[in-house]
Design a protein around this motif. Structure first.
Motif, PDB file in Angstrom:
ATOM      1  N   THR A 161      63.736  19.744  54.969  1.00  0.00           N
ATOM      2  CA  THR A 161      63.466  18.837  53.853  1.00  0.00           C
ATOM      3  C   THR A 161      64.638  17.874  53.734  1.00  0.00           C
ATOM      4  O   THR A 161      65.791  18.292  53.801  1.00  0.00           O
ATOM      5  N   SER A 162      64.351  16.602  53.586  1.00  0.00           N
ATOM      6  CA  SER A 162      65.419  15.604  53.538  1.00  0.00           C
ATOM      7  C   SER A 162      65.073  14.531  52.522  1.00  0.00           C
ATOM      8  O   SER A 162      64.048  14.600  51.833  1.00  0.00           O
ATOM      9  N   SER A 222      56.895  18.118  49.441  1.00  0.00           N
ATOM     10  CA  SER A 222      57.714  19.330  49.303  1.00  0.00           C
ATOM     11  C   SER A 222      57.158  20.254  48.221  1.00  0.00           C
ATOM     12  O   SER A 222      57.066  21.474  48.415  1.00  0.00           O
ATOM     13  N   GLU A 223      56.757  19.693  47.080  1.00  0.00           N
ATOM     14  CA  GLU A 223      56.210  20.528  46.014  1.00  0.00           C
ATOM     15  C   GLU A 223      54.776  20.949  46.322  1.00  0.00           C
ATOM     16  O   GLU A 223      54.368  22.074  46.017  1.00  0.00           O
ATOM     17  N   GLY A 224      54.025  20.057  46.932  1.00  0.00           N
ATOM     18  CA  GLY A 224      52.654  20.405  47.296  1.00  0.00           C
ATOM     19  C   GLY A 224      52.602  21.506  48.336  1.00  0.00           C
ATOM     20  O   GLY A 224      51.766  22.417  48.256  1.00  0.00           O
ATOM     21  N   PHE A 225      53.504  21.440  49.315  1.00  0.00           N
ATOM     22  CA  PHE A 225      53.540  22.484  50.339  1.00  0.00           C
ATOM     23  C   PHE A 225      53.933  23.823  49.722  1.00  0.00           C
ATOM     24  O   PHE A 225      53.353  24.870  50.043  1.00  0.00           O
ATOM     25  N   ALA A 226      54.932  23.802  48.824  1.00  0.00           N
ATOM     26  CA  ALA A 226      55.355  25.045  48.174  1.00  0.00           C
ATOM     27  C   ALA A 226      54.222  25.635  47.341  1.00  0.00           C
ATOM     28  O   ALA A 226      54.029  26.862  47.314  1.00  0.00           O
ATOM     29  N   ASP A 227      53.458  24.779  46.665  1.00  0.00           N
ATOM     30  CA  ASP A 227      52.305  25.277  45.915  1.00  0.00           C
ATOM     31  C   ASP A 227      51.225  25.802  46.861  1.00  0.00           C
ATOM     32  O   ASP A 227      50.568  26.812  46.571  1.00  0.00           O
ATOM     33  N   TRP A 228      51.029  25.114  47.979  1.00  0.00           N
ATOM     34  CA  TRP A 228      50.028  25.578  48.945  1.00  0.00           C
ATOM     35  C   TRP A 228      50.370  26.983  49.439  1.00  0.00           C
ATOM     36  O   TRP A 228      49.500  27.859  49.512  1.00  0.00           O
ATOM     37  N   VAL A 283      58.075  14.554  58.846  1.00  0.00           N
ATOM     38  CA  VAL A 283      58.512  13.700  57.739  1.00  0.00           C
ATOM     39  C   VAL A 283      59.987  13.941  57.450  1.00  0.00           C
ATOM     40  O   VAL A 283      60.778  13.002  57.311  1.00  0.00           O
ATOM     41  N   GLY A 284      60.395  15.199  57.361  1.00  0.00           N
ATOM     42  CA  GLY A 284      61.784  15.521  57.051  1.00  0.00           C
ATOM     43  C   GLY A 284      62.763  15.083  58.120  1.00  0.00           C
ATOM     44  O   GLY A 284      63.940  14.841  57.831  1.00  0.00           O
ATOM     45  N   ARG A 322      61.629   5.217  54.080  1.00  0.00           N
ATOM     46  CA  ARG A 322      60.756   4.137  54.540  1.00  0.00           C
ATOM     47  C   ARG A 322      60.112   4.499  55.881  1.00  0.00           C
ATOM     48  O   ARG A 322      60.793   4.758  56.872  1.00  0.00           O
ATOM     49  N   GLY A 323      58.807   4.521  55.911  1.00  0.00           N
ATOM     50  CA  GLY A 323      58.067   4.770  57.144  1.00  0.00           C
ATOM     51  C   GLY A 323      57.928   6.231  57.526  1.00  0.00           C
ATOM     52  O   GLY A 323      57.243   6.547  58.510  1.00  0.00           O
ATOM     53  N   ALA A 324      58.537   7.143  56.776  1.00  0.00           N
ATOM     54  CA  ALA A 324      58.525   8.554  57.173  1.00  0.00           C
ATOM     55  C   ALA A 324      57.111   9.129  57.160  1.00  0.00           C
ATOM     56  O   ALA A 324      56.665   9.757  58.128  1.00  0.00           O
TER      57      ALA A 324
END
Length: 385
Positions: A257-258, A266-272, A347-348, A354-356
């Motif tokens: 995570t960056s 990041s929060e959506g993945f943790a909730d998933w 993404v990280g 920008r563009g990630a």
């Protein structure tokens, strides 16, 4: 000239600069002895360095390292205030030290020996758990729970939740993380805020948070899951497990995570991960978003980072988390769980925000943000209708 230099040597060196004050070196030596006493669990040696306050509060904490680095000393006669960086590692959990700024008041006796009168968090630095009282420690199979003002039975309950969270996270994310977690349980919401160095109002209703440096890889210290016991107590058994699994996911994903990672991911993945296998119906996992969809208020876009602010509108915050969860759920269902993990890491790994997301969507999901958003909006409509 030689005589004049000798006469003034205690005030001004011949080279023109003031003579160095030995206090800083003396204080550093004192704090070195104090740190050694902490690691040796030697109360007598600790007491010889000054106040014994704090020693007993630390006894239960398993420490691998404990040291001070003096950064400044402000001395007035026989009293001084020292600024120092405290670095420590919890044995078996921290690969790199946790570092926090401290302010120490000192006094000097007639023989010229310094002693510590107090040791407190520096201005704008968070408290350590043992600053709030005597810490208890409960070890789980994969967790360490440290608490203040909490009965041992309650801490064991947290350890059981964390022990179940760790393998659940590994199953969803993979095993390339330490697979252990440190949970801090203060006595109250106010004490939680003290650990975070923030106002209590920022975390009211938030059951737990995770601290840690993003993108630091193996150099980062182990994260801390910090519980808000007031909010946590209002949750049922399933909700408590979801929360601890969510926060443990942040520990696992921290190295990937960056600053390039948006909070919806990041929060959506943790909730998933938290809801994965929990048996919750979609409208139970995303009640605020379901109500909005029921009113015909389908979100136009994925949430911005600002939508995740703790001090803002609670309903808006809930919808932001739920939107992130549904986006990650969509990726897992349509592209597969492995692609979701690849997307997160891609993404990280990007050099900046920008563009990630655009680049990762193109390379991993073979789509664009516009196409993904349209697909996500349709997915949310069908999932929560």
């Amino acid at each position: 000239m030689v005589a004049l230099c000798l006469l003034l040597v205690s005030l001004v060196a011949c080279g023109g600069g003031p003579a160095a004050d030995p206090a800083r070196a003396q204080v550093q030596a004192l704090l070195d002895r104090r740190a050694e006493a902490v690691l040796d669990r030697d109360a007598s040696a600790y007491g010889r360095t000054g106040t014994r306050a704090g020693f007993d509060a630390l006894r239960a904490v398993p420490l691998a390292d404990w040291s001070y680095r003096v950064t400044a000393v402000d001395r007035t006669g026989d009293t001084a205030t020292a600024s120092a960086d405290l670095s420590y590692r919890v044995d078996g959990y921290d690969r790199s030290p946790v570092t926090t700024a401290r302010s120490l008041r000192l006094s000097r006796d007639r023989d010229g020996h310094w002693s510590v009168d107090s040791d407190r968090p520096a201005h704008r630095s968070g408290e350590q758990l043992w600053d709030q009282g005597t810490a208890r420690a409960v070890r789980g199979e994969r967790s360490l729970v440290l608490g203040v003002g909490q009965p041992e039975a309650a801490l064991r309950d947290y350890a059981e939740l964390a022990d179940r969270a760790v393998p659940a996270v590994s199953d969803a994310w993979g095993s390339r993380w330490p697979r252990r977690v440190v949970v801090l349980v203060p006595e109250s919401l106010e004490d939680m805020a003290g650990l975070l160095g923030s106002p209590a109002s920022s975390y009211r209703g938030i059951a737990a948070v995770t601290t840690g440096a993003t993108g630091a890889g193996t150099r980062a210290p182990a994260d801390r899951v910090i519980v808000n016991p007031d909010a946590f107590a209002l949750l049922g058994d399933s909700g408590r497990q979801v929360v601890l699994t969510h926060e443990t996911t942040h520990v696992a994903t921290r190295a990937d995570t960056s600053a390039a990672t948006p909070l919806w991911l990041s929060e959506g993945f943790a909730d998933w991960v938290g809801y994965r296998g929990a048996g919750r119906a979609p409208d139970e996992a995303a009640p605020e978003l379901a109500q909005a969809v029921g009113r015909g208020e389908l979100p136009e876009a994925l949430p911005d980072d600002d939508d995740f602010g703790f001090s803002g509108d609670a309903d808006r915050l809930a919808r932001a988390y739920e939107s992130g969860w549904t986006a990650c759920r969509l990726i897992a269902e349509h592209w597969g769980e492995e692609r979701l993990r690849e997307f997160y890491r891609a993404v990280g790994a990007h050099q900046g925000r920008r563009g990630a997301v655009e680049d990762a969507m193109a390379r991993v999901l073979d789509t664009t943000p516009a196409e993904f958003t349209a697909r996500w909006r349709q997915y949310v409509r069908e999932l929560l209708a």
